[in-house]
Design a protein around this motif. Structure first.
Motif, PDB file in Angstrom:
ATOM      1  N   UNK A  42       0.845  -1.193   0.000  1.00 24.96           N
ATOM      2  CA  UNK A  42       0.000   0.000   0.000  1.00 24.96           C
ATOM      3  C   UNK A  42       0.883   1.246   0.000  1.00 24.96           C
ATOM      4  N   UNK A  43       0.863   1.962  -1.115  1.00 29.10           N
ATOM      5  CA  UNK A  43       1.685   3.166  -1.222  1.00 29.10           C
ATOM      6  C   UNK A  43       0.829   4.375  -0.874  1.00 29.10           C
ATOM      7  N   UNK A  44       1.150   5.004   0.211  1.00 31.46           N
ATOM      8  CA  UNK A  44       0.378   6.151   0.670  1.00 31.46           C
ATOM      9  C   UNK A  44       1.274   7.043   1.515  1.00 31.46           C
ATOM     10  N   UNK A  45       1.090   8.343   1.355  1.00 31.35           N
ATOM     11  CA  UNK A  45       1.824   9.292   2.179  1.00 31.35           C
ATOM     12  C   UNK A  45       0.840  10.325   2.686  1.00 31.35           C
ATOM     13  N   UNK A  46       1.032  10.827   3.895  1.00 31.25           N
ATOM     14  CA  UNK A  46       0.116  11.859   4.396  1.00 31.25           C
ATOM     15  C   UNK A  46       0.246  13.177   3.644  1.00 31.25           C
ATOM     16  N   UNK A  47       1.304  13.308   2.847  1.00 37.78           N
ATOM     17  CA  UNK A  47       1.525  14.546   2.102  1.00 37.78           C
ATOM     18  C   UNK A  47       1.557  14.214   0.611  1.00 37.78           C
ATOM     19  N   UNK A  48       0.819  14.963  -0.190  1.00 32.41           N
ATOM     20  CA  UNK A  48       0.806  14.733  -1.625  1.00 32.41           C
ATOM     21  C   UNK A  48       2.064  15.268  -2.303  1.00 32.41           C
ATOM     22  N   UNK A  49       2.294  14.788  -3.503  1.00 32.29           N
ATOM     23  CA  UNK A  49       3.395  15.316  -4.311  1.00 32.29           C
ATOM     24  C   UNK A  49       4.766  14.824  -3.912  1.00 32.29           C
ATOM     25  N   UNK A  50       4.826  13.804  -3.038  1.00 32.11           N
ATOM     26  CA  UNK A  50       6.138  13.353  -2.570  1.00 32.11           C
ATOM     27  C   UNK A  50       6.762  12.295  -3.484  1.00 32.11           C
ATOM     28  N   UNK A  51       5.963  11.767  -4.401  1.00 28.13           N
ATOM     29  CA  UNK A  51       6.473  10.730  -5.302  1.00 28.13           C
ATOM     30  C   UNK A  51       5.843   9.376  -5.056  1.00 28.13           C
ATOM     31  N   UNK A  52       4.697   9.358  -4.402  1.00 30.63           N
ATOM     32  CA  UNK A  52       4.018   8.093  -4.114  1.00 30.63           C
ATOM     33  C   UNK A  52       3.718   7.318  -5.393  1.00 30.63           C
ATOM     34  N   UNK A  53       3.187   8.000  -6.401  1.00 26.23           N
ATOM     35  CA  UNK A  53       2.850   7.299  -7.649  1.00 26.23           C
ATOM     36  C   UNK A  53       4.113   6.826  -8.364  1.00 26.23           C
TER      37      UNK A  53
END
Ligand SMILES: Nc1ncnc2c1ncn2[C@@H]1O[C@H](COP(=O)(O)OP(=O)(O)O)[C@@H](O)[C@H]1O
Ligand SMILES: [Mg+2]
Lengths: 116, 237
Positions: B5-16
């Motif tokens: 499960x790839x998830x970060x509390x902050x967007x734009x960090x490179x999760x995708x």
């Protein structure tokens, strides 16, 4: 200059590169206020520190509140990371499991004992 | 089989970016890999070299016919995550991820519902950070009710590391101390990531010698180890 870099530049016939090595160790790391905020946030490190323990933490990070107006050069000097000593990287010594974590665990254990 | 499960509390960090490359790496190791894009944004596919106009099939279990790129079956799962039947099944403990494939889910930063729905089924949560104060501050928000340093099923990646920047170096040292082994690796900031996406090419084709790609391979290997995903060749023999 590292020999592999020197070798590479020689092979390329380039003498006009700017060369700089960036290596920081714990002694060089500055305790930015954002780091301190995280170290004292229970959502990050767990149990809130008791007043006594907060004082202990401040023994380790005594200067972090001294110069909040100068974020570009956060305070140096005696601090939480001093015990790592000059040039030693815990990770390289096989203790990368987080000195900090065990430090914080020690604190929270002490907290638990205090209540029992 | 495993759900990562790839998830970060902050967007734009490179999760995708991380999710896509994790999936491609595992596929290159011989696994059957399914990448599920749970985001409305729909940008996971771009890191595989697909175009924005390229539609993805909706995921309805593993037997749909999906687009396969670089050995990875890619599905959209954004609608699925809002279907009551799917939600009820997952909440009842029934997993659609139990069929021998490796699933990599890309979940948007703000979509905590989907994160919480998938988390009990995940072998590992992969949380991507940037060496920026705003990203570090989001460490307070990884999981409500559980201190970040005590999250046992979470691996952190520090992405876009740049050793020429002072704060980037210090953030790296700090996170090593704070997270210990949970900081599973780092990926350098590398313009090849953006150039490859601009070319609609996977980075392995556009810039096979790029720093980000070699870092990403090391990180993916470490994640496979942490999530206990055996080498596919072991399973075959
Ligand atoms: N290591 C890297 N170096 C350079 N650019 C990167 C790197 N990782 C991600 N990016 C870029 O950063 C942006 C955000 O990445 P993305 O994976 O879309 O983030 P998220 O899914 O967390 O919102 C994209 O433009 C992507 O190309
Ligand atoms: Mg994304």
């Amino acid at each position: 200059m590292r020999s592999d870099a020197a070798h590479l530049l020689a092979r390329l016939g380039r003498k006009d590169f700017r060369y700089r090595e960036f290596t920081d160790n714990f002694a060089d790391m500055e305790l930015w206020p954002v780091f301190e905020a995280l170290l004292t946030d229970e959502r990050v490190v767990g149990k809130p520190l008791s007043a006594l323990e907060s004082r202990n933490v401040e023994d380790f990070i005594p200067e972090t509140k001294v110069q909040p107006a100068r974020p570009a050069s956060p305070p140096r000097g005696p601090g939480l990371f001093d015990r790592y000593g000059e040039g030693s990287r815990p990770a390289a010594q096989g203790e990368g499991n987080g000195e900090l974590r065990s430090f914080l665990q020690r604190l929270s254990k002490k907290d638990g004992e205090g209540r029992n | 089989m495993p759900l990562l499960l790839c998830h970060s509390p902050k967007g734009g960090t490179g999760t995708s970016f991380i999710a896509a490359h994790l999936a491609m790496h595992l596929a290159s190791q011989g696994h059957d890999v399914v990448a599920l894009d749970f985001t409305y944004q729909d940008s996971l596919k771009l890191f595989f070299g697909l175009l924005p106009a390229q539609p993805l099939a909706e995921f309805h279990g593993s037997h749909g016919s999906a687009l396969a790129v670089s050995g990875v079956e890619i599905f959209s799962a954004h609608q699925l995550a809002h279907e009551p039947a799917f939600i009820a099944a997952l909440q009842a403990g029934r997993s659609p991820f139990d069929d021998g494939k490796v699933y990599v889910a890309d979940v948007a930063a703000g979509d905590r519902n989907t994160r919480d729905l998938l988390l009990p089924h995940a072998h590992l949560r992969v949380c991507t950070l940037l060496p920026h104060p705003i990203s570090l501050a989001a460490l307070t928000k990884v999981q409500a009710g559980k201190p970040t340093v005590e999250l046992s099923n979470t691996a952190f990646i520090l992405n876009q590391l740049d050793d020429t920047h002072r704060f980037s170096r210090h953030a790296h040292i700090f996170l090593r101390e704070l997270l210990g082994d949970a900081l599973i690796g780092t990926v350098r900031r590398d313009e090849a990531v953006n150039e490859a996406a601009a070319m609609f090419e996977p980075i392995s084709k556009y810039a096979p010698a790029s720093a980000a790609l070699s870092d990403m391979r090391a990180v993916a290997k470490a994640i496979a180890g942490r999530a206990d995903i055996a080498q596919a060749t072991d399973q075959l023999s």
